[in-house]
Design an enzyme around this catalytic site. Structure first.
Site, short mmCIF file in Angstrom:
data_model
loop_
_atom_site.label_atom_id
_atom_site.label_comp_id
_atom_site.label_asym_id
_atom_site.label_seq_id
_atom_site.Cartn_x
_atom_site.Cartn_y
_atom_site.Cartn_z
N TYR A 1 -11.14 -14.60 9.54
CA TYR A 1 -9.91 -14.99 8.85
C TYR A 1 -10.04 -16.40 8.27
O TYR A 1 -9.75 -16.64 7.10
CB TYR A 1 -8.70 -14.93 9.81
CG TYR A 1 -7.39 -15.30 9.14
CD1 TYR A 1 -6.72 -14.38 8.34
CD2 TYR A 1 -6.84 -16.57 9.30
CE1 TYR A 1 -5.52 -14.72 7.71
CE2 TYR A 1 -5.64 -16.92 8.67
CZ TYR A 1 -4.99 -15.98 7.89
OH TYR A 1 -3.81 -16.32 7.26
N LEU B 1 4.05 -10.41 10.49
CA LEU B 1 2.65 -10.57 10.93
C LEU B 1 2.58 -11.43 12.18
O LEU B 1 1.91 -11.11 13.15
CB LEU B 1 1.81 -11.18 9.80
CG LEU B 1 0.36 -11.52 10.12
CD1 LEU B 1 -0.44 -10.29 10.49
CD2 LEU B 1 -0.32 -12.22 8.94
N LYS C 1 0.81 -1.22 0.00
CA LYS C 1 0.00 0.00 0.00
C LYS C 1 0.85 1.27 0.00
O LYS C 1 0.41 2.31 -0.47
CB LYS C 1 -0.88 0.03 1.26
CG LYS C 1 -2.12 -0.82 1.15
CD LYS C 1 -3.15 -0.45 2.20
CE LYS C 1 -2.72 -0.83 3.60
NZ LYS C 1 -3.80 -0.72 4.59
N ILE D 1 4.28 -19.58 9.88
CA ILE D 1 5.50 -19.12 9.21
C ILE D 1 5.96 -17.87 9.95
O ILE D 1 5.15 -16.95 10.17
CB ILE D 1 5.22 -18.76 7.72
CG1 ILE D 1 4.48 -19.90 6.97
CG2 ILE D 1 6.51 -18.36 7.01
CD1 ILE D 1 5.24 -21.17 6.74
N THR E 1 6.99 -14.48 10.40
CA THR E 1 6.98 -13.27 9.57
C THR E 1 6.66 -12.08 10.48
O THR E 1 6.26 -12.26 11.64
CB THR E 1 5.86 -13.34 8.50
OG1 THR E 1 4.59 -13.36 9.19
CG2 THR E 1 5.98 -14.55 7.61
N LYS F 1 -9.92 -17.58 4.25
CA LYS F 1 -8.92 -18.51 3.70
C LYS F 1 -9.57 -19.79 3.16
O LYS F 1 -9.13 -20.33 2.14
CB LYS F 1 -7.86 -18.84 4.76
CG LYS F 1 -6.97 -17.65 5.10
CD LYS F 1 -6.21 -17.16 3.86
CE LYS F 1 -5.31 -15.99 4.16
NZ LYS F 1 -4.52 -15.54 2.99
N ASP G 1 -2.96 -0.75 -3.37
CA ASP G 1 -3.78 -1.28 -2.29
C ASP G 1 -4.74 -2.29 -2.92
O ASP G 1 -5.62 -1.89 -3.71
CB ASP G 1 -4.55 -0.12 -1.63
CG ASP G 1 -5.45 -0.58 -0.49
OD1 ASP G 1 -5.72 -1.80 -0.40
OD2 ASP G 1 -5.89 0.28 0.29
N VAL G 2 -4.58 -3.55 -2.59
CA VAL G 2 -5.36 -4.59 -3.29
C VAL G 2 -6.85 -4.56 -2.95
O VAL G 2 -7.63 -5.29 -3.56
CB VAL G 2 -4.79 -6.02 -3.06
CG1 VAL G 2 -3.40 -6.16 -3.64
CG2 VAL G 2 -4.84 -6.40 -1.59
#
Ligand code: NAD
Length: 276
Positions: free
Chosen positions: A163, A200, A46, A196, A198, A167, A71-72
């Site tokens: 969430y 986040l 973004k 994973i 990251t 997904k 920004d998706v």
């Protein structure tokens, strides 16, 4: 004798790849793996400013890359991302949908419909729109799409209803898209990572009451006793884009075995049950 390490072999040379959310975490690692394998990569986030990663990878090569601000959640930004890719590199061989977010723990009681809609926009509709605008070009190159989903889309997760729903929908959409695009020889696959490490994950663990214990739990959720790395995700994506030519509609579980084995999952200890 020169080294023949597979990492140094240019497995996607001169192919053009779009990676959404490529400035950190899994997306950044995917960008690095593809540039190292000779690809020309367009990556976005973004932020308006050009990413340091762009300069670093342009110098290191052997592939090339450009950063595009996008920004998706905004359809017009996605259109511009596709246009910038075609203007710079002239074709699209692979779209990797990765930009997404996992909110901190939330129960249904403290989740609003608007929060749910916002997450659907980012995690699901963003993937759909990038695919929609990339597909006319992917059909010309008989390219492929890779959607970064999540293991929790199949097995669920505590306090993460929106969430998990986004997904699960990404994994289902991947299969539906694979069905429709097979007539053009466009392959559509998904990767469902377990934990994973990251930015986040770091951010989410820091919001928990005991971050160190949360990280240990995060590692112990995998049979392999550790979290996965962004680079491992990048290598899985590279496989699907290059050698995985007979894979379409698959959901590659990149989980260290997190979905296997019975474990203590009882959240009702001490509560009365009609079956007792
Ligand atoms: N880390 C994990 O354990 C894990 C597990 C399973 C699935 N995933 C999925 O992998 C993907 C990447 O996760 P991560 O852990 O690397 O996250 P991260 O927060 O470390 O990186 C996310 C990237 O997406 C970008 N981004 C966020 N919102 C955006 C927007 N609106 N437009 C454009 N770019 C945006 C960020 O700038 C960043 O580059 C997500 O879809 C996530 O759901 C992560």
């Amino acid at each position: 004798m020169t080294s023949t390490a597979p990492d140094l072999f240019l497995r996607y040379q001169n192919r053009v790849v779009i990676v959404t959310g490529g400035t950190k975490g899994i997306g950044e690692a995917i960008v690095r793996v593809f540039v190292r394998n000779g690809a020309n990569v367009v990556f976005c986030a973004k932020e308006a400013a050009a990413s340091d990663l762009e300069m670093e990878l342009k110098e290191s090569g052997p592939g090339d890359c450009i950063y595009v601000s996008c920004d998706v959640t905004k359809e017009e930004d996605i259109v511009k991302l596709i246009e910038a890719t075609l203007k710079t590199y002239g074709r699209i061989d692979c779209l990797i949908n990765n930009a997404g977010w996992h909110p901190p723990e939330q129960t249904i009681d403290d989740t609003s419909a608007q929060e749910f809609r916002d997450l659907l926009n980012l995690n699901l509709i963003g993937y759909f729109l990038a695919a929609k605008y990339a597909l006319p070009h992917l059909r010309k190159t008989q390219g492929n799409i890779i959607n970064i989903s999540s293991l929790v889309g199949i097995i669920g997760q505590k306090h993460a209803i929106p969430y998990v729903a986004t997904k699960g929908a990404v994994t289902a959409m991947t299969k539906a898209m694979a069905v429709d695009e097979s007539q053009y020889n466009v392959r559509v696959n998904g990767i469902s990572p377990g934990n994973i490490w990251t930015p986040l994950w770091e951010e989410l663990s820091s919001c928990s009451p005991n971050p160190d214990a949360t990280i240990v739990e995060g590692k112990d959720a995998q049979l392999l006793g550790r979290m996965g790395t962004g680079q491992e995700c990048g290598k899985a994506a590279l496989y699907l884009a290059t050698e995985g030519t007979f894979c379409t509609g698959i959901d590659l579980l990149l989980t260290g075995g997190a979905e296997l084995n019975y474990a203590n999952k009882n959240q009702q200890k001490g509560r009365s049950s009609i079956y007792q």
